[in-house]
Scaffold this active site. Structure first.
Site, PDB file in Angstrom:
ATOM      1  N   HIS A  20      -5.543   3.587  -1.765  1.00 32.38           N
ATOM      2  CA  HIS A  20      -7.093   4.026  -1.254  1.00 32.38           C
ATOM      3  C   HIS A  20      -7.216   5.632  -1.624  1.00 32.38           C
ATOM      4  CE1 HIS A  20      -9.865   4.173   2.351  1.00 32.38           C
ATOM      5  NE2 HIS A  20     -10.406   4.630   1.601  1.00 32.38           N
ATOM      6  N   GLU A  67     -11.454  -9.226   3.290  1.00 33.34           N
ATOM      7  CA  GLU A  67      -9.858  -8.927   3.725  1.00 33.34           C
ATOM      8  C   GLU A  67     -10.465  -8.619   5.199  1.00 33.34           C
ATOM      9  OE1 GLU A  67      -7.154  -6.220   1.714  1.00 33.34           O
ATOM     10  OE2 GLU A  67      -6.661  -5.423   3.751  1.00 33.34           O
ATOM     11  N   HIS A  80       0.845   6.399   1.823  1.00 37.15           N
ATOM     12  CA  HIS A  80       1.643   7.146   2.762  1.00 37.15           C
ATOM     13  C   HIS A  80       2.636   8.053   1.992  1.00 37.15           C
ATOM     14  CE1 HIS A  80      -1.340   6.860   5.752  1.00 37.15           C
ATOM     15  NE2 HIS A  80      -1.185   5.510   5.514  1.00 37.15           N
ATOM     16  N   HIS A 116      -4.012  -4.383   7.900  1.00 35.35           N
ATOM     17  CA  HIS A 116      -3.788  -3.203   8.828  1.00 35.35           C
ATOM     18  C   HIS A 116      -2.919  -3.500   9.868  1.00 35.35           C
ATOM     19  CE1 HIS A 116      -5.673   0.488   9.669  1.00 35.35           C
ATOM     20  NE2 HIS A 116      -5.284   0.751  10.932  1.00 35.35           N
ATOM     21  N   THR A 158      -8.453   3.757   8.613  1.00 33.82           N
ATOM     22  CA  THR A 158      -9.643   3.075   8.562  1.00 33.82           C
ATOM     23  C   THR A 158      -9.572   2.057   9.626  1.00 33.82           C
ATOM     24  OG1 THR A 158      -9.146   2.563   6.008  1.00 33.82           O
ATOM     25  CG2 THR A 158     -11.058   1.331   7.148  1.00 33.82           C
ATOM     26  N   ARG A 209      -9.398   8.238  -0.835  1.00 35.43           N
ATOM     27  CA  ARG A 209     -10.530   8.337   0.129  1.00 35.43           C
ATOM     28  C   ARG A 209     -11.481   9.494  -0.383  1.00 35.43           C
ATOM     29  NH1 ARG A 209     -10.792   7.677   5.520  1.00 35.43           N
ATOM     30  NH2 ARG A 209      -9.311   6.257   6.100  1.00 35.43           N
ATOM     31  N   ARG A 256      -7.085  12.853   0.895  1.00 37.64           N
ATOM     32  CA  ARG A 256      -6.192  13.282   1.954  1.00 37.64           C
ATOM     33  C   ARG A 256      -4.889  12.685   1.312  1.00 37.64           C
ATOM     34  NH1 ARG A 256      -7.793  10.068   7.303  1.00 37.64           N
ATOM     35  NH2 ARG A 256      -9.704  10.976   6.803  1.00 37.64           N
ATOM     36  N   ASN A 268       0.875  -1.224  -0.031  1.00 33.35           N
ATOM     37  CA  ASN A 268       0.028   0.067   0.058  1.00 33.35           C
ATOM     38  C   ASN A 268       0.858   1.028  -0.042  1.00 33.35           C
ATOM     39  OD1 ASN A 268      -1.476   2.339   1.029  1.00 33.35           O
ATOM     40  ND2 ASN A 268      -3.090   0.871   1.519  1.00 33.35           N
ATOM     41  N   GLU A 324      -8.607   0.479  -3.090  1.00 31.64           N
ATOM     42  CA  GLU A 324      -9.629   0.615  -2.246  1.00 31.64           C
ATOM     43  C   GLU A 324     -10.573   1.649  -2.300  1.00 31.64           C
ATOM     44  OE1 GLU A 324      -6.435  -1.431   1.239  1.00 31.64           O
ATOM     45  OE2 GLU A 324      -7.073   0.724   1.395  1.00 31.64           O
TER      46      GLU A 324
HETATM   47  N1  PXP Z   1      -5.835  -3.110   3.848  1.00 27.63           N
HETATM   48  C1  PXP Z   1      -6.809  -2.249   3.852  1.00 27.63           C
HETATM   49  C2  PXP Z   1      -8.035  -2.374   3.561  1.00 27.63           C
HETATM   50  C3  PXP Z   1      -6.391  -0.847   4.490  1.00 27.63           C
HETATM   51  O1  PXP Z   1      -7.567   0.096   4.400  1.00 27.63           O
HETATM   52  C4  PXP Z   1      -5.219  -0.620   4.919  1.00 27.63           C
HETATM   53  C5  PXP Z   1      -4.873   0.750   5.314  1.00 27.63           C
HETATM   54  O2  PXP Z   1      -5.619   1.290   6.344  1.00 27.63           O
HETATM   55  C6  PXP Z   1      -4.350  -1.649   4.846  1.00 27.63           C
HETATM   56  C7  PXP Z   1      -4.672  -2.672   4.477  1.00 27.63           C
HETATM   57  C8  PXP Z   1      -2.881  -1.197   5.143  1.00 27.63           C
HETATM   58  O3  PXP Z   1      -2.618  -0.913   6.677  1.00 27.63           O
HETATM   59  P1  PXP Z   1      -1.453  -0.469   6.947  1.00 27.63           P
HETATM   60  O4  PXP Z   1      -1.158   0.964   6.314  1.00 27.63           O
HETATM   61  O5  PXP Z   1      -1.729  -0.173   8.614  1.00 27.63           O
HETATM   62  O6  PXP Z   1      -0.152  -1.560   6.885  1.00 27.63           O
END
Ligand code: PXP
Length: 248
Positions: free
Chosen positions: A47, A155, A14, A198, A105, A49, A53, A11, A74
């Site tokens: 994602h 998931e 960030h 997550h 999330t 949003r 953001r 992901n 996402e």
């Molecule tokens: N999976 C989903 C559906 C998410 O929304 C997120 C980010 O919130 C992640 C995975 C990745 O989580 P993290 O950034 O904490 O690794």
């Protein structure tokens, strides 16, 4: 059951968070996506949003264009996001709950209480060829509702487990892990593919990666933080090593 190879979805949200903090073009999330692909990611997760953001509309389109591995898009279950997903035509969409005031999330999607709407939401995405997953807490009612509305993948939000540190309440931590493990079994029995995401880090990934029903992990925040210190390729390589070791 025999464990299949565990996929790693990276992901890159960030990287966009950091870019947006200064309002310019750098660091570029597309560059991060390409580098993650070159470093062994099996997929890229992003994602978009509602409040934009981090990832923006142009990022999603550019990432899809730039990578050869699957894009997991996402999104919240809104008409706007459905239209964007149909235009982008990603390999996969993951439907997530979204609240503007949350920092990330925070929980899973209420599939059981919102079956009718969600089934209408995912229908056109499935018809367009996207592999649809529902981001849910590992609760029986949510798993069964996801199967009922025809989502092929769930998931599990594993934050409740991952957020315990190793010194914390061991009993509560084990109970959260048991929920994930039992939920994964139930989902697999129903024919669902199981993903988790997550809060995953080097510290907590091993037990999750060892669950034989799990096909994919989606990891962002920790990997990007680690990348600041050691670079994205070594950060990813270490996560891959831990995932493979858990499956060995
Ligand atoms: N999976 C989903 C559906 C998410 O929304 C997120 C980010 O919130 C992640 C995975 C990745 O989580 P993290 O950034 O904490 O690794």
């Amino acid at each position: 059951m025999t464990a299949q190879r565990l996929r790693l979805g990276v992901n890159i949200d960030h990287v966009a968070t950091l870019r947006n903090a200064r309002g310019g073009d750098l660091p570029d999330p597309v560059r991060a996506a390409v580098l993650a692909e070159q470093s062994g990611a099996d997929g890229i997760t992003a994602h978009l949003r509602e409040d934009r953001r981090h990832i923006r509309d142009a990022d999603i389109a550019a990432i899809k264009e730039a990578i050869d591995i699957p894009l997991n898009f996402e999104l919240a279950a809104t008409r706007e996001m459905q239209a964007i997903a149909r235009t982008i035509a990603p390999h996969a969409v993951c439907v997530v709950p979204e609240r503007r005031e949350e920092r990330t999330t925070e929980g899973g999607l209420e599939v059981a209480a919102d079956q009718n709407r969600l089934s209408h939401f995912i229908g056109p995405l499935r018809d367009a060829g996207a592999r649809v997953s529902m981001f849910i807490a590992p609760e029986l009612s949510q798993i069964e509702a996801s199967a009922r509305i025809g989502a092929p993948v769930v998931e599990f939000h594993c934050g409740a487990y991952c957020n315990f540190d190793t010194e914390g309440d061991i009993v509560a931590r084990e109970a959260e892990f048991a929920r994930l493990a039992d939920g994964a079994k139930r989902a697999a029995d129903l024919g669902l593919e199981v993903h988790m995401g997550h809060g995953l880090s080097y510290q907590n990934v091993t037990p999750i990666a060892a669950l034989p029903e799990v096909a994919e992990l989606n990891i962002g925040h920790f990997l990007m933080g680690e990348a600041l210190f050691i670079g994205l390729p070594p950060a990813l390589a270490e996560m891959r090593r831990l995932m493979d070791a858990a499956r060995a």
